[in-house]
Design a protein around this motif. Structure first.
Motif, short mmCIF file in Angstrom:
data_model
loop_
_atom_site.label_atom_id
_atom_site.label_comp_id
_atom_site.label_asym_id
_atom_site.label_seq_id
_atom_site.Cartn_x
_atom_site.Cartn_y
_atom_site.Cartn_z
N LYS A 52 -42.46 20.85 -35.92
CA LYS A 52 -41.58 21.01 -34.75
C LYS A 52 -40.90 22.37 -34.75
CE LYS A 52 -40.81 16.15 -33.90
NZ LYS A 52 -39.86 15.03 -33.82
N GLN A 53 -40.49 22.85 -35.93
CA GLN A 53 -39.87 24.17 -36.02
C GLN A 53 -40.88 25.26 -35.65
OE1 GLN A 53 -38.61 24.03 -40.11
NE2 GLN A 53 -36.54 23.36 -39.58
N GLN A 54 -42.09 25.12 -36.16
CA GLN A 54 -43.12 26.12 -35.86
C GLN A 54 -43.50 26.10 -34.39
OE1 GLN A 54 -45.97 24.75 -38.72
NE2 GLN A 54 -45.35 26.27 -40.24
N ARG A 55 -43.61 24.92 -33.83
CA ARG A 55 -43.96 24.80 -32.41
C ARG A 55 -42.89 25.43 -31.54
NH1 ARG A 55 -43.06 22.14 -27.90
NH2 ARG A 55 -44.78 21.64 -26.52
N ALA A 56 -41.62 25.18 -31.86
CA ALA A 56 -40.53 25.78 -31.09
C ALA A 56 -40.56 27.30 -31.19
CB ALA A 56 -39.19 25.23 -31.60
N ALA A 57 -40.95 27.82 -32.34
CA ALA A 57 -41.00 29.27 -32.52
C ALA A 57 -42.09 29.93 -31.68
CB ALA A 57 -41.20 29.60 -34.00
N VAL A 58 -43.23 29.26 -31.51
CA VAL A 58 -44.33 29.88 -30.77
C VAL A 58 -44.35 29.50 -29.29
CG1 VAL A 58 -45.79 30.06 -32.81
CG2 VAL A 58 -46.05 28.09 -31.30
N ALA A 59 -43.60 28.49 -28.90
CA ALA A 59 -43.64 28.00 -27.52
C ALA A 59 -43.37 29.08 -26.47
CB ALA A 59 -42.66 26.83 -27.34
N PRO A 60 -42.41 29.99 -26.67
CA PRO A 60 -42.17 31.01 -25.63
C PRO A 60 -43.39 31.87 -25.33
CG PRO A 60 -40.33 30.92 -27.16
CD PRO A 60 -41.41 30.04 -27.74
N ALA A 61 -44.24 32.07 -26.30
CA ALA A 61 -45.43 32.89 -26.08
C ALA A 61 -46.41 32.23 -25.13
CB ALA A 61 -46.12 33.17 -27.41
N PHE A 62 -46.28 30.93 -24.95
CA PHE A 62 -47.19 30.20 -24.08
C PHE A 62 -46.56 29.81 -22.75
CE2 PHE A 62 -48.85 29.72 -28.33
CZ PHE A 62 -50.18 30.05 -28.13
N HIS A 63 -45.37 30.28 -22.50
CA HIS A 63 -44.71 30.04 -21.22
C HIS A 63 -45.48 30.78 -20.13
CE1 HIS A 63 -41.64 30.16 -18.07
NE2 HIS A 63 -41.16 29.08 -18.65
N TYR A 64 -45.56 30.21 -18.95
CA TYR A 64 -46.38 30.82 -17.90
C TYR A 64 -45.94 32.25 -17.58
CZ TYR A 64 -42.81 30.04 -14.31
OH TYR A 64 -41.68 30.06 -13.56
#
Length: 69
Positions: A52-64
């Protein structure tokens, strides 16, 4: 030797991964993968709080807005 189920319905996938993701563990076969030492505790292999921590860290890179389309 282990049973498996393939799901393709988007609503069912959302229910499984979003609503009930903690009910499912990643395959124990991943421990036997030759590439496992390279992936270590990365987002593909980690689970639970670390994932969950890793996913939250990379999530902004996949924002439209971040995707150059």
């Amino acid at each position: 030797p282990e049973p498996f189920l393939t799901v393709a319905d988007p609503e069912v996938l959302r229910d499984v991964f979003v609503n009930h993701g903690d009910d499912y563990a990643k395959s124990t076969d991943s421990e036997k993968m030759p590439i496992r030492p390279l992936l270590a505790q990365g987002i593909l292999m980690s689970e639970g709080r670390l994932w969950k921590q890793q996913r939250a860290a990379v999530a902004p890179a996949f924002h439209y807005r971040s995707l150059n389309m």
